[in-house]
Design a protein around this motif. Structure first.
Motif, PDB file in Angstrom:
ATOM      1  N   HIS A   1      49.624   6.480  54.743  1.00  0.00           N
ATOM      2  CA  HIS A   1      49.196   7.802  55.159  1.00  0.00           C
ATOM      3  C   HIS A   1      49.560   8.857  54.104  1.00  0.00           C
ATOM      4  CE1 HIS A   1      49.342  11.541  57.382  1.00  0.00           C
ATOM      5  NE2 HIS A   1      48.268  11.322  57.748  1.00  0.00           N
ATOM      6  N   PRO A   2      48.461   9.404  53.165  1.00  0.00           N
ATOM      7  CA  PRO A   2      49.091   9.971  51.862  1.00  0.00           C
ATOM      8  C   PRO A   2      49.943  11.076  52.092  1.00  0.00           C
ATOM      9  CG  PRO A   2      46.591   9.526  52.026  1.00  0.00           C
ATOM     10  CD  PRO A   2      47.061   9.063  53.561  1.00  0.00           C
ATOM     11  N   GLU A   3      49.617  11.877  53.122  1.00  0.00           N
ATOM     12  CA  GLU A   3      50.534  13.088  53.359  1.00  0.00           C
ATOM     13  C   GLU A   3      51.806  12.589  53.711  1.00  0.00           C
ATOM     14  OE1 GLU A   3      47.271  13.305  55.471  1.00  0.00           O
ATOM     15  OE2 GLU A   3      46.485  13.875  53.285  1.00  0.00           O
ATOM     16  N   THR A   4      52.148  11.505  54.547  1.00  0.00           N
ATOM     17  CA  THR A   4      53.317  10.986  54.814  1.00  0.00           C
ATOM     18  C   THR A   4      54.147  10.711  53.591  1.00  0.00           C
ATOM     19  OG1 THR A   4      52.399  10.358  56.964  1.00  0.00           O
ATOM     20  CG2 THR A   4      54.779   9.464  56.438  1.00  0.00           C
ATOM     21  N   LEU A   5      53.622   9.550  52.784  1.00  0.00           N
ATOM     22  CA  LEU A   5      54.009   9.326  51.722  1.00  0.00           C
ATOM     23  C   LEU A   5      54.379  10.237  50.771  1.00  0.00           C
ATOM     24  CD1 LEU A   5      54.154   6.463  50.294  1.00  0.00           C
ATOM     25  CD2 LEU A   5      52.069   7.258  48.955  1.00  0.00           C
ATOM     26  N   LEU A   6      53.657  11.372  50.621  1.00  0.00           N
ATOM     27  CA  LEU A   6      54.070  12.541  49.519  1.00  0.00           C
ATOM     28  C   LEU A   6      55.152  13.363  50.168  1.00  0.00           C
ATOM     29  CD1 LEU A   6      50.656  13.864  48.551  1.00  0.00           C
ATOM     30  CD2 LEU A   6      52.282  12.632  47.142  1.00  0.00           C
ATOM     31  N   ARG A   7      55.459  13.462  51.530  1.00  0.00           N
ATOM     32  CA  ARG A   7      56.371  14.216  52.082  1.00  0.00           C
ATOM     33  C   ARG A   7      57.926  13.385  51.985  1.00  0.00           C
ATOM     34  NH1 ARG A   7      59.543  14.288  56.078  1.00  0.00           N
ATOM     35  NH2 ARG A   7      58.644  12.586  57.125  1.00  0.00           N
ATOM     36  N   VAL A   8      57.776  11.975  52.007  1.00  0.00           N
ATOM     37  CA  VAL A   8      58.845  11.061  52.047  1.00  0.00           C
ATOM     38  C   VAL A   8      59.306  11.395  50.361  1.00  0.00           C
ATOM     39  CG1 VAL A   8      59.530   8.793  52.040  1.00  0.00           C
ATOM     40  CG2 VAL A   8      58.444   9.762  53.813  1.00  0.00           C
ATOM     41  N   ALA A   9      58.290  11.121  49.556  1.00  0.00           N
ATOM     42  CA  ALA A   9      58.586  11.243  48.086  1.00  0.00           C
ATOM     43  C   ALA A   9      59.251  12.532  47.887  1.00  0.00           C
ATOM     44  CB  ALA A   9      57.382  10.961  47.466  1.00  0.00           C
ATOM     45  N   ALA A  10      58.724  13.924  48.443  1.00  0.00           N
ATOM     46  CA  ALA A  10      59.340  15.089  48.013  1.00  0.00           C
ATOM     47  C   ALA A  10      60.696  15.169  48.304  1.00  0.00           C
ATOM     48  CB  ALA A  10      58.317  16.039  48.657  1.00  0.00           C
ATOM     49  N   GLU A  11      61.268  14.550  49.623  1.00  0.00           N
ATOM     50  CA  GLU A  11      62.297  14.464  49.955  1.00  0.00           C
ATOM     51  C   GLU A  11      63.497  13.637  49.092  1.00  0.00           C
ATOM     52  OE1 GLU A  11      63.825  14.690  54.060  1.00  0.00           O
ATOM     53  OE2 GLU A  11      61.770  15.369  54.778  1.00  0.00           O
ATOM     54  N   ILE A  12      62.762  12.581  48.655  1.00  0.00           N
ATOM     55  CA  ILE A  12      63.585  11.682  47.786  1.00  0.00           C
ATOM     56  C   ILE A  12      63.765  12.328  46.356  1.00  0.00           C
ATOM     57  CG2 ILE A  12      63.506   9.385  46.528  1.00  0.00           C
ATOM     58  CD1 ILE A  12      62.162   8.254  49.075  1.00  0.00           C
ATOM     59  N   ALA A  13      62.746  12.962  46.092  1.00  0.00           N
ATOM     60  CA  ALA A  13      62.895  13.808  44.735  1.00  0.00           C
ATOM     61  C   ALA A  13      64.039  14.893  44.731  1.00  0.00           C
ATOM     62  CB  ALA A  13      61.397  14.652  44.456  1.00  0.00           C
ATOM     63  N   GLU A  14      64.195  15.331  46.059  1.00  0.00           N
ATOM     64  CA  GLU A  14      65.076  16.426  46.039  1.00  0.00           C
ATOM     65  C   GLU A  14      66.378  15.836  45.884  1.00  0.00           C
ATOM     66  OE1 GLU A  14      65.787  20.076  49.144  1.00  0.00           O
ATOM     67  OE2 GLU A  14      64.266  18.716  49.449  1.00  0.00           O
ATOM     68  N   LEU A  15      66.738  14.788  46.651  1.00  0.00           N
ATOM     69  CA  LEU A  15      67.828  14.048  46.580  1.00  0.00           C
ATOM     70  C   LEU A  15      68.392  13.489  44.919  1.00  0.00           C
ATOM     71  CD1 LEU A  15      69.483  13.085  48.964  1.00  0.00           C
ATOM     72  CD2 LEU A  15      68.633  11.228  48.813  1.00  0.00           C
ATOM     73  N   GLN A  16      67.154  12.990  44.305  1.00  0.00           N
ATOM     74  CA  GLN A  16      67.354  12.506  43.068  1.00  0.00           C
ATOM     75  C   GLN A  16      67.911  13.625  42.212  1.00  0.00           C
ATOM     76  OE1 GLN A  16      65.369  13.353  40.084  1.00  0.00           O
ATOM     77  NE2 GLN A  16      65.835  11.579  39.000  1.00  0.00           N
ATOM     78  N   ARG A  17      67.326  14.970  42.516  1.00  0.00           N
ATOM     79  CA  ARG A  17      67.627  16.108  41.376  1.00  0.00           C
ATOM     80  C   ARG A  17      69.070  16.452  41.777  1.00  0.00           C
ATOM     81  NH1 ARG A  17      62.081  17.709  42.754  1.00  0.00           N
ATOM     82  NH2 ARG A  17      60.868  16.569  41.308  1.00  0.00           N
ATOM     83  N   MET A  18      69.715  16.094  42.976  1.00  0.00           N
ATOM     84  CA  MET A  18      70.861  16.545  43.190  1.00  0.00           C
ATOM     85  C   MET A  18      71.902  15.576  42.447  1.00  0.00           C
ATOM     86  SD  MET A  18      70.757  17.581  46.884  1.00  0.00           S
ATOM     87  CE  MET A  18      72.291  18.491  47.120  1.00  0.00           C
ATOM     88  N   GLY A  19      71.309  14.483  41.853  1.00  0.00           N
ATOM     89  CA  GLY A  19      72.280  13.648  41.214  1.00  0.00           C
ATOM     90  C   GLY A  19      72.700  12.464  42.093  1.00  0.00           C
TER      91      GLY A  19
END
Ligand code: UDP
Length: 256
Positions: free
Chosen positions: A43-61
């Motif tokens: 489901h594209p929206e679910t995938l993007l939402r999960v990715a956005a949260e992972i991105a936030e985590l990655q940016r926190m180091g």
């Protein structure tokens, strides 16, 4: 080619203050990516939402390794119960996890997160073969590493792959993102009065045959004292909260 790309990368983000975990393994079931229980595909929206949260985590180091399941596409047991050879069927399941891994890589790259897919079965044209030391190096450089194709062996699950990779890369915790808030004393979808555990020992989990995670994975974590946190993926912000050390979901660990 990989080295050229590495030299163009910005330095890895420095860890934000207040982070409880610096290196983790996140296990995401295939079903979580299809947006609805028992559904099929991505489901594209679910995938993007999960990715956005992972991105936030990655940016926190936070150094993030991800193991994705394949149940939204194919499960070995299902093929076997329909008469297929179990190993053949499991290899199909492992390939399904590679499809999900590539989809997640794409979604993460759309968020400008440097990402590597490493597979336990070689498919060099589309992903790197899994090499433990190289995986650790990628994490240190700030890449999110997605581990595809499970353990590379039939008769195992991606839960076990997640436990194994967590041990190998010396992750501090295994986060298992599921469709429910945590581990309950009985099925919360069938029993309104089901109680969620805040904490559970490995032994209790194994003795009670709790189905949230397979017993091989939990045994591996018990032997290596790796804490497992089970939490709900679809609640916005949960991925970040578990990394900050918020006490959500259920922790499976040692006695105290
Ligand atoms: N699989 C396997 N060996 C592994 C990991 C996975 O054979 O080490 C196969 C197995 O057939 C499994 C399928 O891949 O049913 C998809 O993985 P899993 O069921 O763990 O995915 P999830 O339930 O997390 O979506």
């Amino acid at each position: 080619m990989a080295e050229e790309k590495d030299s163009m990368l910005p330095p890895p983000p420095s860890p934000a203050s207040g982070l409880k975990y610096r290196r983790i393994i996140l296990k995401i079931s295939g079903e979580a990516l299809c947006g609805k229980e028992g559904g099929f595909g991505i489901h594209p929206e679910t995938l993007l939402r999960v990715a956005a949260e992972i991105a936030e985590l990655q940016r926190m180091g936070v150094q993030i390794g991800i193991v994705v399941g394949g149940g939204n596409i194919f499960r070995g047991l299902k093929g076997a119960s329909a008469g297929m050879d179990r190993s053949q069927s499991d290899y199909m399941g492992m390939l399904a996890t590679v499809i999900n891994s590539l989809a997640l890589q794409d979604a993460l790259e759309k968020q400008a997160v440097p990402t590597r897919v490493m597979t336990a079965i070689e498919i060099r044209q589309i992903a790197e073969p899994y090499i433990r030391r190289r995986a650790i190096r990628h994490l240190e450089k700030g890449y999110v590493v997605i581990f595809g194709a499970g353990t590379g062996n039939p008769f195992f699950s991606t839960d076990t792959a997640a436990a194994l990779r967590a041990m190998e890369i010396q992750a501090q915790a295994l986060f298992k993102a599921t469709k429910v808030e945590g581990i309950y004393d009985r099925d919360p979808q069938r029993h309104e009065d089901a109680q969620m555990f805040n904490r559970l020992t490995y032994d209790r989990f194994l003795v009670d045959k709790i189905g949230v995670m397979d017993s091989t994975a939990v045994t591996l974590c018990r032997e290596n004292k790796l804490p497992i946190r089970v939490f709900k993926l679809t609640t916005r912000g949960n991925i970040l909260r578990v990394c900050l050390g918020d006490d959500i979901g259920t922790v499976v660990g040692e006695e105290s």
